[in-house]
Write a protein that holds these residues in place. Sequence first.
Motif, PDB file in Angstrom:
ATOM      1  N   ALA A  40      46.766  33.855  35.176  1.00 49.29           N
ATOM      2  CA  ALA A  40      47.693  34.081  36.289  1.00 49.29           C
ATOM      3  C   ALA A  40      48.110  35.541  36.352  1.00 49.29           C
ATOM      4  CB  ALA A  40      48.921  33.190  36.130  1.00 49.29           C
ATOM      5  N   ARG A  42      46.396  38.149  35.421  1.00 51.46           N
ATOM      6  CA  ARG A  42      45.304  38.951  35.993  1.00 51.46           C
ATOM      7  C   ARG A  42      45.287  38.817  37.509  1.00 51.46           C
ATOM      8  NH1 ARG A  42      38.971  39.665  34.165  1.00 51.46           N
ATOM      9  NH2 ARG A  42      38.343  40.841  36.017  1.00 51.46           N
ATOM     10  N   THR A  43      45.468  37.600  38.010  1.00 51.93           N
ATOM     11  CA  THR A  43      45.489  37.383  39.458  1.00 51.93           C
ATOM     12  C   THR A  43      46.603  38.186  40.119  1.00 51.93           C
ATOM     13  OG1 THR A  43      44.553  35.157  39.275  1.00 51.93           O
ATOM     14  CG2 THR A  43      45.817  35.650  41.263  1.00 51.93           C
ATOM     15  N   GLU A  46      46.048  42.105  39.839  1.00 52.05           N
ATOM     16  CA  GLU A  46      45.006  42.579  40.752  1.00 52.05           C
ATOM     17  C   GLU A  46      45.454  42.480  42.207  1.00 52.05           C
ATOM     18  OE1 GLU A  46      41.471  40.401  39.795  1.00 52.05           O
ATOM     19  OE2 GLU A  46      40.978  41.702  38.089  1.00 52.05           O
ATOM     20  N   ARG A  47      46.303  41.513  42.505  1.00 49.01           N
ATOM     21  CA  ARG A  47      46.780  41.331  43.880  1.00 49.01           C
ATOM     22  C   ARG A  47      47.899  42.296  44.237  1.00 49.01           C
ATOM     23  NH1 ARG A  47      49.578  35.989  44.114  1.00 49.01           N
ATOM     24  NH2 ARG A  47      51.381  37.273  43.519  1.00 49.01           N
ATOM     25  N   GLU A  61      52.401  31.507  39.395  1.00 49.99           N
ATOM     26  CA  GLU A  61      50.954  31.394  39.541  1.00 49.99           C
ATOM     27  C   GLU A  61      50.359  30.486  38.459  1.00 49.99           C
ATOM     28  OE1 GLU A  61      47.211  32.108  41.194  1.00 49.99           O
ATOM     29  OE2 GLU A  61      49.147  32.798  41.981  1.00 49.99           O
TER      30      GLU A  61
END
Length: 226
Positions: A40, A42-43, A46-47, A61
């Motif tokens: 989560a 990393r998501t 990156e977002r 997340e």
Amino acid sequence: MPSESTTVTTETPDLVDAAKLGTQPQTARGKRTRDALIAAARTVFERDGYVDSRLVDIAAEAKCSIGSFYTWFDSKDEVFAAVLHEAQSEMLHPGTGRIETSDDPVAIIGASNRSYFEAYRRNARLNQLLLQVAAVDTRFRTMRQARASAFVSRNARAISELQQRGLADRGVDATMAAMALSGMVSRLAQDAYNASVDVPVDDLVETATRLWTNALGLTTPELRAD
């Protein structure tokens, strides 16, 4: 070219301090929760970017509470370190290892370049994020610099071996050549995969390998101009 052979060796420094990755789980359930938080994170990183990401968003997340987050990690930089640790084998800069007498040095350079570009493409957002974090956090910057230095040293040794065998231009300083060529490929990957245009890997490999071999005075029939 990239900066290391396709296999990571012990001489390559880690991207992060393995002792500062948060609390390690002792149960399968704990591992699942911690792994979910890392994925989560990393998501979200990156977002939203590192600076703008929030721990509550990471917990959401991962579909867990903020209290669960603090069970495993003390801070944002700690979970970011865990993200890098999970991904670092994919993010390594492939480079030249020892080139044996029977090996085709141009083929090895080409294969190393391909490995680097493919790995960078899979992790383009995370690589860009690492650049951003390294610019503001001295710890990540120091580790990234140490890693880059190790890769340059490895490439310099490979270039020196080629020079000793009479296969590369002996008038080129091996260390400076490794610095220049490694930096060239790194920047090429950044520009290709952090922009809106997705450059074909084959094109990047051919261009980078030609530049590498031309700079060192290496030739093969496949790389000679028509």
